[in-house]
Design a protein around this motif. Structure first.
Motif, PDB file in Angstrom:
ATOM      1  N   ASP A  19       1.605   1.286   7.473  1.00  0.00           N
ATOM      2  CA  ASP A  19       0.234   1.486   7.019  1.00  0.00           C
ATOM      3  C   ASP A  19      -0.664   1.643   8.250  1.00  0.00           C
ATOM      4  N   ARG A  51      -3.633   1.531   8.609  1.00  0.00           N
ATOM      5  CA  ARG A  51      -4.811   0.641   8.615  1.00  0.00           C
ATOM      6  C   ARG A  51      -4.482  -0.708   9.239  1.00  0.00           C
ATOM      7  N   GLU A  52      -3.183  -0.965   9.465  1.00  0.00           N
ATOM      8  CA  GLU A  52      -2.752  -2.286   9.948  1.00  0.00           C
ATOM      9  C   GLU A  52      -2.391  -2.216  11.427  1.00  0.00           C
ATOM     10  N   SER A  53      -3.268  -2.765  12.244  1.00  0.00           N
ATOM     11  CA  SER A  53      -3.111  -2.691  13.691  1.00  0.00           C
ATOM     12  C   SER A  53      -1.721  -3.162  14.162  1.00  0.00           C
ATOM     13  N   GLU A 106     -14.580   1.575   2.820  1.00  0.00           N
ATOM     14  CA  GLU A 106     -13.701   0.926   3.811  1.00  0.00           C
ATOM     15  C   GLU A 106     -12.331   1.595   3.909  1.00  0.00           C
ATOM     16  N   SER A 107     -11.750   1.950   2.764  1.00  0.00           N
ATOM     17  CA  SER A 107     -10.387   2.496   2.819  1.00  0.00           C
ATOM     18  C   SER A 107     -10.374   3.835   3.557  1.00  0.00           C
ATOM     19  N   LYS A 152     -11.052   3.113   7.319  1.00  0.00           N
ATOM     20  CA  LYS A 152      -9.894   2.422   7.928  1.00  0.00           C
ATOM     21  C   LYS A 152      -8.722   3.387   8.135  1.00  0.00           C
ATOM     22  N   THR A 153      -8.479   4.227   7.120  1.00  0.00           N
ATOM     23  CA  THR A 153      -7.325   5.136   7.230  1.00  0.00           C
ATOM     24  C   THR A 153      -7.601   6.245   8.247  1.00  0.00           C
ATOM     25  N   ASN A 154      -8.744   6.910   8.093  1.00  0.00           N
ATOM     26  CA  ASN A 154      -8.989   8.127   8.882  1.00  0.00           C
ATOM     27  C   ASN A 154      -9.420   7.833  10.318  1.00  0.00           C
ATOM     28  N   ASP A 193      -9.887   4.151  11.884  1.00  0.00           N
ATOM     29  CA  ASP A 193      -9.202   3.002  12.510  1.00  0.00           C
ATOM     30  C   ASP A 193      -7.745   3.361  12.785  1.00  0.00           C
ATOM     31  N   GLY A 194      -7.114   4.046  11.824  1.00  0.00           N
ATOM     32  CA  GLY A 194      -5.697   4.408  11.968  1.00  0.00           C
ATOM     33  C   GLY A 194      -5.464   5.215  13.235  1.00  0.00           C
ATOM     34  N   SER A 213     -16.033   9.342   8.673  1.00  0.00           N
ATOM     35  CA  SER A 213     -14.746   9.057   9.333  1.00  0.00           C
ATOM     36  C   SER A 213     -14.321  10.214  10.227  1.00  0.00           C
TER      37      SER A 213
END
Ligand code: NDP
Length: 287
Positions: free
Chosen positions: A102, A104-106, A147-148, A151-153, A155-156, A197
């Protein structure tokens, strides 16, 4: 001027010309858009089991690049698609590492990059492709929809870039390509989360290009317009697609392959002097 002076002048000019020819010869790229130097390199492509990511990974594999890719395991279908993609890649006789990760998960991202590095023996190319949209007018948009998408576009891409940076810096070589969007440059109604994003991803591209440039790492973005993928055909109303087609200079929508070609160019030595750029792939939609 004596005959002797004229001769020595001529010799001086001749020497200068030869020195110039040598210098030009040394820096002349061999031949334009040569991809054979990519053979044996290792690329990470995020979200490569469908759409644009799939086309990019296949194109790189056709050039002999070994592929690590991740997907989001949201059920049987996603896993089956990823397995099918891995089979296609192996048919191209490259090595493949893939698993659900995922973006989104560092911590998951760091682990994925370490595993890909160990399994395949390096990381030379990163394509930050994984992305989603959750469209809605902003006054109706839920926190989780904002947030999703961010986070995806965004943070990922940051997590992956941060995780590969030490590897690429140490080897003084790397190519990073971020898949942004024309909507990161010019927005439309109902996509504040998506536009924010993708505009953020352009900022990340430029900043990363500055920070990693001194270690011979190129960081660029491509900004596709409307590209025919399942996500697009399922998620975007047909009148919006018609308007996009009619509003672009070339009068058509794009295909994943159109994006893959430009990404390949940016990973090749033909683009060695291009960094921090945002290349629209939109048939002239932004004009
Ligand atoms: P797809 O939905 O086909 O591809 C998106 C990929 O991202 C999927 O493989 C999906 O995996 C993966 N993904 C989504 N969320 C995560 C996550 N949290 N972790 C890991 N992987 C994830 O869409 P497209 O091919 O159309 O889009 C690819 C990129 O191109 C996106 O960034 C999109 O914003 C951008 N883009 C697309 C345009 C278009 O017109 N199609 C236009 C402009 C930009 P899984 O399948 O397992 O869910």
């Amino acid at each position: 001027m004596s005959v002797r002076d004229e001769v020595s002048d001529e010799q001086g000019v001749q020497e200068q010309v030869e020195a110039l020819i040598d210098e030009v010869g040394e820096t002349q790229p061999q031949p334009l858009f040569e991809t054979s130097q990519l053979r044996g390199q290792i690329a990470i492509v995020t979200g490569a089991s469908s759409g644009i990511g799939r086309a990019v990974a296949l194109e790189l594999a056709r050039c002999g690049v070994h592929i690590a890719f991740c997907f989001l395991d949201s059920g049987g279908q996603a896993r089956a698609e990823a397995q099918d993609m891995a089979r296609h890649l192996r048919e191209l006789e490259v090595r493949v590492f893939f698993r659900s990760c995922d973006v989104r998960e560092s911590r998951d991202v760091r682990q994925f990059v370490n595993e890909a590095h160990e399994e395949l023996g390096g990381v030379h190319i990163l394509v930050n492709n994984a992305g989603i949209s959750r469209d809605r007018p902003l006054w109706k948009m839920e926190d989780h929809e904002w947030e999703s998408v961010l986070k995806t576009n965004l943070d990922g891409a940051f997590f992956f870039t941060r995780a590969v940076a030490p590897i690429m810096r140490a080897q003084e070589y790397g190519k990073i390509v971020n898949i942004t969007s024309v909507h990161g440059i010019r927005s439309v109604f109902g996509i504040s989360n998506y536009s924010a994003s993708k505009a953020g991803l352009i900022g990340l591209t430029q900043s990363t290009a500055i920070e990693l440039g001194p270690r011979n790492i190129n960081v660029n973005a491509v900004a596709p317009g409307y590209i025919r993928t399942t996500r697009l055909t399922q998620g975007v109303p047909s009148d919006v697609l018609d308007a996009a087609r009619e509003g672009s200079a070339l009068g058509r929508l794009g295909d994943p392959q159109d994006v893959a070609g430009v990404v390949l160019f940016l990973c090749s030595e033909a683009a060695r002097h291009v960094t921090g750029a945002v290349v629209p792939i939109d048939g002239g939609y932004l004009l």
